[in-house]
Design an enzyme around this catalytic site. Structure first.
Site, short mmCIF file in Angstrom:
data_model
loop_
_atom_site.label_atom_id
_atom_site.label_comp_id
_atom_site.label_asym_id
_atom_site.label_seq_id
_atom_site.Cartn_x
_atom_site.Cartn_y
_atom_site.Cartn_z
N GLU A 42 0.86 -1.18 0.00
CA GLU A 42 0.00 0.00 0.00
C GLU A 42 0.89 1.22 0.00
OE1 GLU A 42 -3.41 -0.68 0.82
OE2 GLU A 42 -4.09 1.39 0.65
N ASP A 49 13.70 6.96 -3.06
CA ASP A 49 13.03 6.13 -2.05
C ASP A 49 13.75 4.80 -1.89
OD1 ASP A 49 9.59 4.95 -1.49
OD2 ASP A 49 11.25 5.41 -0.13
N HIS A 69 0.94 5.74 -0.47
CA HIS A 69 0.10 6.87 -0.05
C HIS A 69 -1.04 7.08 -1.03
CE1 HIS A 69 -0.21 10.20 2.74
NE2 HIS A 69 -0.68 10.92 1.75
N GLY A 102 -1.74 4.85 -3.74
CA GLY A 102 -2.22 3.69 -4.49
C GLY A 102 -1.74 2.41 -3.87
N LYS A 103 -1.83 1.34 -4.65
CA LYS A 103 -1.40 0.05 -4.10
C LYS A 103 -0.78 -0.81 -5.18
CE LYS A 103 -6.12 -1.60 -4.70
NZ LYS A 103 -7.31 -2.14 -4.07
C1 LIG Z 1 0.96 3.65 -5.88
C2 LIG Z 1 2.15 3.76 -5.33
C3 LIG Z 1 2.76 2.71 -4.51
C4 LIG Z 1 2.01 1.65 -4.00
C5 LIG Z 1 2.65 0.69 -3.20
F1 LIG Z 1 1.97 -0.34 -2.71
C6 LIG Z 1 4.02 0.79 -2.90
C7 LIG Z 1 4.68 -0.23 -2.00
N1 LIG Z 1 4.87 -1.53 -2.74
C8 LIG Z 1 5.96 -1.42 -3.74
C9 LIG Z 1 6.17 -2.75 -4.45
C10 LIG Z 1 6.44 -3.89 -3.48
C11 LIG Z 1 7.79 -3.72 -2.76
C12 LIG Z 1 8.90 -3.49 -3.70
N2 LIG Z 1 9.73 -3.32 -4.41
N3 LIG Z 1 6.47 -5.20 -4.21
C13 LIG Z 1 6.63 -5.37 -5.55
C14 LIG Z 1 6.62 -6.76 -5.75
C15 LIG Z 1 6.78 -7.50 -7.01
N4 LIG Z 1 7.04 -6.83 -8.14
O1 LIG Z 1 6.70 -8.74 -6.99
C16 LIG Z 1 6.42 -7.34 -4.48
N5 LIG Z 1 6.35 -8.69 -4.25
C17 LIG Z 1 5.97 -9.22 -3.04
O2 LIG Z 1 5.70 -8.53 -2.07
O3 LIG Z 1 5.93 -10.57 -3.03
C18 LIG Z 1 5.52 -11.21 -1.81
N6 LIG Z 1 6.35 -6.36 -3.54
C19 LIG Z 1 5.33 -3.91 -2.45
F2 LIG Z 1 4.16 -4.22 -3.10
C20 LIG Z 1 5.17 -2.57 -1.75
C21 LIG Z 1 4.76 1.82 -3.44
C22 LIG Z 1 4.13 2.76 -4.23
O4 LIG Z 1 4.87 3.77 -4.79
#
Ligand SMILES: C=Cc1cc(F)c(CN2CC[C@](CC#N)(n3cc(C(N)=O)c(NC(=O)OC)n3)[C@H](F)C2)cc1O
Length: 302
Positions: free
Chosen positions: A31, A151, A33, A35-36
């Site tokens: 999640e 970030d 700020h 979106g998700k």
């Molecule tokens: C809208 C803006 C926004 C929304 C968000 F939710 C986030 C935060 N998000 C980032 C992507 C994230 C962590 C990283 N890198 N992730 C990607 C994968 C994948 N490609 O497989 C994955 N896999 C996983 O957890 O497997 C169990 N996690 C995790 F979703 C957190 C950042 C944002 O800017």
């Protein structure tokens, strides 16, 4: 050959265009700020043989203000090809092009924040140094294209397998191609202040060297196996006292200006900590580069 069997023209389907009707949501991965990111299966045959993908989308209430940011993130990721950067797969237009989704490869092991605490026993210091080098390789590639990440943190580094990591999220990435080497930070809401360099906190300026500072904090997280009791936030709040709101940033700037830094984790060899300290020089010009970090870390790994 037999004239009755004419090769049918195959409609050239663009593999980077994903149809909304075949995108099946499985669960949330994260999640943000605005979106998700969700785990989805793209299943055109409807028999669950389709591939799993990670899908980033905006919350409806933030769509108007944030759609430019997501479009910019899509254009940046689409143009990046590096083994330590998560792969772009395509986009999904929903509701007749009104909202767009970013489709990326899915790495089921998740980020270092989830992976390291669970795999501490089988992750040696040399593996952590190898992860550090890979993050620097990805960051050096990003910087060579005039992008600042803004970030970089363990939560945004994904584990492909126990030997390979990738930078996985580019939600705050900006181009510094036209500016004079820095980006003026505007949106300071829920900024990762404990990963921010002094110039970001005091002048709202973000340089390539500001990403080096954040890398140092990320490396600190790696060496502590992302132990939340020793997280950068916990330790910095301990230094400045649990103040609130704007006082936090003012007190953080003060302790950094006094030269105080995150302490050496007890499992961290001195030379590795010295490298982190060179990422945390007060002035951006005084900091080590990603290129030098790669060279010095590689020497330690031999
Ligand atoms: C809208 C803006 C926004 C929304 C968000 F939710 C986030 C935060 N998000 C980032 C992507 C994230 C962590 C990283 N890198 N992730 C990607 C994968 C994948 N490609 O497989 C994955 N896999 C996983 O957890 O497997 C169990 N996690 C995790 F979703 C957190 C950042 C944002 O800017």
């Amino acid at each position: 050959e037999n004239p009755s069997i004419k090769p049918q023209p195959v409609p050239d389907v663009d593999p980077t265009v994903f149809e909304m009707r075949f995108l099946r949501r499985i669960r949330d991965l994260g999640e943000g700020h605005f979106g998700k990111v969700e785990l989805c299966r793209y299943d055109p045959r409807g028999d669950r043989t389709g591939e799993l993908v990670a899908v980033k989308s905006l919350k409806p209430e933030n769509r108007d203000e944030q759609c430019n940011n997501l479009s910019s993130e899509i254009n940046i990721l689409k143009a990046l090809y590096h083994e330590n950067i998560v792969k772009y797969k395509g986009i999904c237009q929903e509701e007749g092009g009104q909202a767009i989704k970013l489709i990326m490869e899915y790495l089921p092991l998740g980020s270092l924040k989830e992976y390291l605490p669970r795999n501490k026993s089988k992750t040696s210091l040399s593996t952590l140094l190898s992860y550090s080098i890979q993050i620097c390789e990805g960051m050096e590639y990003l910087g060579s294209h005039f992008y600042i990440h803004r970030d970089l943190a363990a939560r945004n580094v994904l584990v492909e397998n126990e030997r390979t990591v990738k930078i996985g999220d580019f939600g705050l990435t900006k181009s510094i191609k036209d500016n004079e080497g820095y980006y003026t930070v505007k949106d300071d809401n829920d900024s990762p202040v404990f990963w921010y360099a002094p110039e970001c906190l005091t002048q709202c300026k973000f340089y390539l060297a500001s990403d080096v500072w954040s890398f140092g904090v990320t490396m600190y997280e790696l060496i502590t196996y992302c132990d939340s009791s020793k997280s950068p936030m916990t330790l910095f709040l301990g230094m400045i006292g649990r103040s609130q709101g704007q006082m936090t940033i003012i007190r953080l700037v003060k302790v950094l200006q006094e030269g105080r830094r995150l302490p050496r984790p007890e499992t961290c060899p001195e030379p590795v900590y010295d490298l982190m300290r060179r990422c945390w020089e007060q002035s951006p010009d005084g900091r080590i580069s990603f290129k030098c970090l790669i060279a010095e870390l590689s020497t330690m790994l031999k």
